[in-house]
Enzyme design. Structure first.
Site, PDB file in Angstrom:
ATOM      1  N   GLY A  91       0.792  -1.235   0.000  1.00  0.00           N
ATOM      2  CA  GLY A  91       0.000   0.000   0.000  1.00  0.00           C
ATOM      3  C   GLY A  91       0.819   1.278   0.000  1.00  0.00           C
ATOM      4  O   GLY A  91       0.336   2.322   0.427  1.00  0.00           O
ATOM      5  N   LYS A  92       2.053   1.222  -0.496  1.00  0.00           N
ATOM      6  CA  LYS A  92       2.892   2.428  -0.503  1.00  0.00           C
ATOM      7  C   LYS A  92       2.326   3.491  -1.451  1.00  0.00           C
ATOM      8  O   LYS A  92       2.214   4.658  -1.083  1.00  0.00           O
ATOM      9  CB  LYS A  92       4.333   2.069  -0.888  1.00  0.00           C
ATOM     10  CG  LYS A  92       4.971   1.107   0.104  1.00  0.00           C
ATOM     11  CD  LYS A  92       6.404   0.781  -0.244  1.00  0.00           C
ATOM     12  CE  LYS A  92       6.541  -0.011  -1.531  1.00  0.00           C
ATOM     13  NZ  LYS A  92       5.907  -1.347  -1.471  1.00  0.00           N
ATOM     14  N   THR A  93       1.961   3.052  -2.646  1.00  0.00           N
ATOM     15  CA  THR A  93       1.377   3.996  -3.600  1.00  0.00           C
ATOM     16  C   THR A  93       0.070   4.560  -3.056  1.00  0.00           C
ATOM     17  O   THR A  93      -0.192   5.763  -3.130  1.00  0.00           O
ATOM     18  CB  THR A  93       1.104   3.275  -4.934  1.00  0.00           C
ATOM     19  OG1 THR A  93       2.278   2.577  -5.315  1.00  0.00           O
ATOM     20  CG2 THR A  93       0.714   4.249  -6.016  1.00  0.00           C
TER      21      THR A  93
ATOM     22  N   GLU B 257      12.906 -16.796  16.590  1.00  0.00           N
ATOM     23  CA  GLU B 257      12.803 -15.423  17.093  1.00  0.00           C
ATOM     24  C   GLU B 257      12.628 -15.403  18.606  1.00  0.00           C
ATOM     25  O   GLU B 257      13.178 -14.538  19.290  1.00  0.00           O
ATOM     26  CB  GLU B 257      11.653 -14.674  16.409  1.00  0.00           C
ATOM     27  CG  GLU B 257      11.818 -14.508  14.901  1.00  0.00           C
ATOM     28  CD  GLU B 257      13.122 -13.819  14.485  1.00  0.00           C
ATOM     29  OE1 GLU B 257      13.646 -13.000  15.272  1.00  0.00           O
ATOM     30  OE2 GLU B 257      13.631 -14.117  13.390  1.00  0.00           O
TER      31      GLU B 257
ATOM     32  N   ASP C 147      22.599 -14.383  11.076  1.00  0.00           N
ATOM     33  CA  ASP C 147      22.968 -14.275  12.491  1.00  0.00           C
ATOM     34  C   ASP C 147      24.395 -14.769  12.694  1.00  0.00           C
ATOM     35  O   ASP C 147      25.192 -14.144  13.391  1.00  0.00           O
ATOM     36  CB  ASP C 147      22.066 -15.169  13.348  1.00  0.00           C
ATOM     37  CG  ASP C 147      20.616 -14.726  13.314  1.00  0.00           C
ATOM     38  OD1 ASP C 147      20.369 -13.566  12.951  1.00  0.00           O
ATOM     39  OD2 ASP C 147      19.754 -15.552  13.651  1.00  0.00           O
TER      40      ASP C 147
HETATM   41  P1  ADP Z   1       2.676  -0.847  -3.322  1.00  0.00           P
HETATM   42  O1  ADP Z   1       2.764   0.533  -3.881  1.00  0.00           O
HETATM   43  O2  ADP Z   1       3.190  -0.949  -1.921  1.00  0.00           O
HETATM   44  O3  ADP Z   1       3.241  -1.916  -4.195  1.00  0.00           O
HETATM   45  P2  ADP Z   1      -0.121  -0.450  -3.792  1.00  0.00           P
HETATM   46  O4  ADP Z   1      -0.351   0.812  -3.058  1.00  0.00           O
HETATM   47  O5  ADP Z   1       0.067  -0.342  -5.255  1.00  0.00           O
HETATM   48  O6  ADP Z   1       1.130  -1.205  -3.180  1.00  0.00           O
HETATM   49  O7  ADP Z   1      -1.297  -1.461  -3.455  1.00  0.00           O
HETATM   50  C1  ADP Z   1      -2.029  -2.121  -4.454  1.00  0.00           C
HETATM   51  C2  ADP Z   1      -3.482  -2.263  -4.050  1.00  0.00           C
HETATM   52  O8  ADP Z   1      -3.624  -3.139  -2.940  1.00  0.00           O
HETATM   53  C3  ADP Z   1      -4.099  -0.962  -3.596  1.00  0.00           C
HETATM   54  O9  ADP Z   1      -4.619  -0.231  -4.665  1.00  0.00           O
HETATM   55  C4  ADP Z   1      -5.200  -1.435  -2.642  1.00  0.00           C
HETATM   56  O10 ADP Z   1      -6.356  -1.826  -3.327  1.00  0.00           O
HETATM   57  C5  ADP Z   1      -4.596  -2.665  -2.029  1.00  0.00           C
HETATM   58  N1  ADP Z   1      -3.927  -2.347  -0.758  1.00  0.00           N
HETATM   59  C6  ADP Z   1      -2.608  -2.466  -0.514  1.00  0.00           C
HETATM   60  N2  ADP Z   1      -2.307  -2.118   0.756  1.00  0.00           N
HETATM   61  C7  ADP Z   1      -3.461  -1.720   1.314  1.00  0.00           C
HETATM   62  C8  ADP Z   1      -3.808  -1.237   2.617  1.00  0.00           C
HETATM   63  N3  ADP Z   1      -2.879  -1.078   3.574  1.00  0.00           N
HETATM   64  N4  ADP Z   1      -5.097  -0.931   2.860  1.00  0.00           N
HETATM   65  C9  ADP Z   1      -6.029  -1.094   1.895  1.00  0.00           C
HETATM   66  N5  ADP Z   1      -5.766  -1.548   0.662  1.00  0.00           N
HETATM   67  C10 ADP Z   1      -4.506  -1.884   0.352  1.00  0.00           C
HETATM   68 ZN    ZN Z   2      17.865 -14.842  13.636  1.00  0.00          ZN
END
Ligand code: ADP
Ligand code: ZN
Length: 610
Positions: free
Chosen positions: A202-204, A421, A497
């Site tokens: 969900g970075k984007t 862990e 490790d």
């Molecule tokens: P990344 O940029 O980290 O590769 P994206 O933001 O492109 O990931 O995520 C792709 C899709 O997955 C989003 O459009 C959303 O539908 C879903 N998604 C990913 N992470 C989340 C989250 N934390 N909450 C809700 N939906 C998410």
């Molecule tokens: Zn370890």
């Protein structure tokens, strides 16, 4: 757009004419044109040797019929003489004839070729300069991978399970909404925020949500989009991107796949081939240093491979703020599922908690996929709500897809990691010289380790004593020893490790003179290592005896610590079990919870004197 067409058309014309010219030149080699007197020309007509005639105001060109058995046609030219009977004669002898209005082929071709060439050259120079608004910049703007969104419409409610990241980004939103407030007291706002985490977490989405919450435009481009283009264009696009962004400030520029662009620059110029990427990267650094945060432009970038980024990118004033967007834990998954189920008609028996528990290691994108797949499955069989069985099937499908990519852990693997862990954590809590445990997690991280035990130092340390180093070593061995005790078998998971443990032991003997046998001496050569620099290797030729002693001393330190750790974990085996079980159930255990769990009756140890 128009410029773009002119550009393309002129290239085509240029190529076409080049081919044509070459063709004609080649032709000329095989059939040299012979200059003949007009009288000879008339003679050829009479002999029926001419096939075709081209008449221009000053010259006449003739093509001879091929001689018997030969394919090549000969050409002749002659200076034109006023001759009113010529046409009649040509008709009488059945010679094809035509006229042209200028001096002949060569000249007209030259003009036809020359004009587009000039246009082409002008276009090229403008592109290379990258002047805003020049030919290719309009191409850049219209390319699909630079994407501008006036209002993303995404809010923080759409992103779930990443509360810490959201908390950190709140400040950025506040700043974008109100840049003056922060500058009033001379504070500096971060220019660059780097979101680090596996794909699909969900970075984007987070970056879009920041833009959406702050109601500012969102410019996004992929790091690989910069690199594909030809020479000089990447850098020009960076300039253009920043120029556009400053016009629209406050706004966010988001660079996805930062690693494609920001890989460490080659140390030597031999590398070749990467020059274009490096030029682009350099331009990005220049723009980052040059742009004025006061205008309210914030750069966000995402990567799942932070370790390969050029350190220059991470320096203060650039991407100096790093935010981890990790795989969600069970609670996070539940929240993400809720977000995606909002517009789905759920059947009665559906328990989102159960779905979350069934999907360890899934990222947001996988979970969105599960919900979508379940809705499609239910629709296909004509149900009027999505039931639990559809979810079960959807999960199995997504798992099957992920298994192909080797992203899902088996239960057995999870158990091994949980004990591993727990071993680190218990040792860290029972030796005095180790940093306290902040959090233990067995959510697969995708970035490097499978699980992790996060220790936070309680104070900044510049000096470490011998017993503290030994305690750190013990914590590192804790994971592997736990595997030995429980499974009587060792996995490959402890490799990192062991490497670090060995490095500490080596440094103790070689750099810090901490071995009794070898005494207070160092055994390195050339460049001195940084404080506690791991992986440092010496290159000096040491005598065989000394080398053997060093090896023995290092071995002794590691083996003695191993025995010590085995003692700690065997004595605390019931706690190891409890902790591992808790981890398997919850995936994440916080430090305080851990201490409560093992409080009081842990057999803590004094640091030994090996
Ligand atoms: P990344 O940029 O980290 O590769 P994206 O933001 O492109 O990931 O995520 C792709 C899709 O997955 C989003 O459009 C959303 O539908 C879903 N998604 C990913 N992470 C989340 C989250 N934390 N909450 C809700 N939906 C998410
Ligand atoms: Zn370890």
């Amino acid at each position: 757009m128009i410029k773009r067409h002119i550009f393309r058309i002129s290239i085509l014309v240029f190529l076409f004419l080049t081919v044509l010219t070459i063709h004609r030149d080649a032709f000329a080699v095989f059939s040299a044109t012979e200059k003949i007197p007009y009288s000879d020309f008339k003679g050829l007509i009479q002999q029926n040797s001419l096939e075709e005639v081209i008449i221009s105001p000053t010259t006449i060109k003739g093509i001879l019929k091929p001689e018997e058995g030969q394919k090549i046609k000969k050409n002749i030219t002659t200076v034109k003489i006023e001759d009113p009977d010529l046409i009649k004669e040509l008709i009488a002898h059945k010679v094809k004839f035509s006229a042209t209005t200028n001096g002949g082929w060569g000249q007209s071709l030259f003009l036809l070729w020359f004009i587009p060439m000039i246009i082409f050259l002008i276009m090229m120079t403008r592109i290379r300069r990258g002047a805003p608004g020049a030919g290719l910049m309009s191409i850049g703007k219209s390319r699909a991978n630079l994407y501008i969104d006036k209002d993303t419409g995404v809010t923080f409610d759409d992103v779930a399970g990443v509360d810490e990241a959201k908390e950190e980004l709140k400040e950025v939103i506040d700043y974008l909404q109100n840049p003056q407030k922060y500058q009033r007291l001379g504070g500096k706002i971060p220019k660059g925020v780097l979101l680090v985490g596996p794909t699909g977490t969900g970075k984007t989405l987070l970056a879009k949500a920041v833009a959406g919450e702050a109601k500012v435009p969102f410019f996004s481009i992929s790091g690989s989009g910069f690199v594909e283009m030809f020479v000089g264009v990447g850098a020009a696009r960076v300039r253009d991107l920043f120029a556009q962004a400053q016009e629209k400030a406050p706004c966010i520029i988001f660079i996805d796949e930062m690693d494609a662009l920001g890989k460490v620059r080659a140390a030597s110029p031999v590398s070749g081939g990467h020059e274009e990427r490096e030029n682009t990267l350099n331009q990005l650094l220049v723009e980052m240093d040059g742009f004025d945060t006061k205008k309210g432009v914030i750069l966000m970038a995402a990567t799942n491979r932070p370790e390969i980024l050029d350190p220059a990118l991470l320096r203060p004033g650039r991407f100096d703020r790093h935010i981890l967007v990790d795989r969600p834990d069970i609670k996070g998954r539940e929240e993400i599922l809720k977000v995606h189920c909002k517009n789905v008609k759920l059947g009665k028996g559906v328990d989102i908690k159960v779905i979350a528990a069934r999907t360890p290691g899934f990222v947001g994108a996988d979970l969105a996929n599960v919900v979508n797949e379940a809705a499609l499955l239910a629709a296909r069989v004509g149900k009027d709500a999505v039931g639990m069985e559809s979810f079960e099937e959807a999960i199995n499908r997504v798992i099957a897809g992920l298994e192909k990519k080797k992203k899902v852990m088996s239960r057995k693997e999870q158990e091994i990691i949980a004990y591993h862990e727990s071993g680190h954590a218990l040792v860290a809590e029972s030796v005095p010289g180790a940093d306290k445990v902040h959090r233990i997690s067995i959510i697969p991280r995708g970035i490097s380790a499978l699980g992790y035990t996060l220790q936070l130092p309680t104070e900044d340390r510049y000096l470490l004593t011998r017993s503290e180093l030994l305690d750190r070593l013990a914590v590192l061995l804790g994971g592997r020893v736990a595997e030995e005790i429980i499974f009587h078998e060792i996995s490959t998971g402890a490799q990192n490790d062991l490497e670090r443990a060995t490095d500490i032991a080596m440094s103790m003997v070689r750099e810090y003179g901490m071995s009794e046998k070898l005494g207070p001496m160092t055994f390195h050569n050339g460049r001195r290592p940084q404080f506690l620099e791991l992986g440092y290797r010496t290159s000096r030729e040491l005598s065989e005896d000394v080398s053997k002693d060093i090896d023995n001393e290092v071995k002794k330190i590691v083996f003695d610590t191993h025995t010590r750790v085995k003692g700690i974990l065997t004595e605390n085996k019931d706690r190891l079990d409890t902790l591992a079980k808790l981890l398997l159930e919850k995936e994440v255990v916080e430090g305080d919870e851990l201490r409560k769990l093992i409080s009081g009756n842990v057999t803590t140890q004094k640091s030994p004197h090996l």
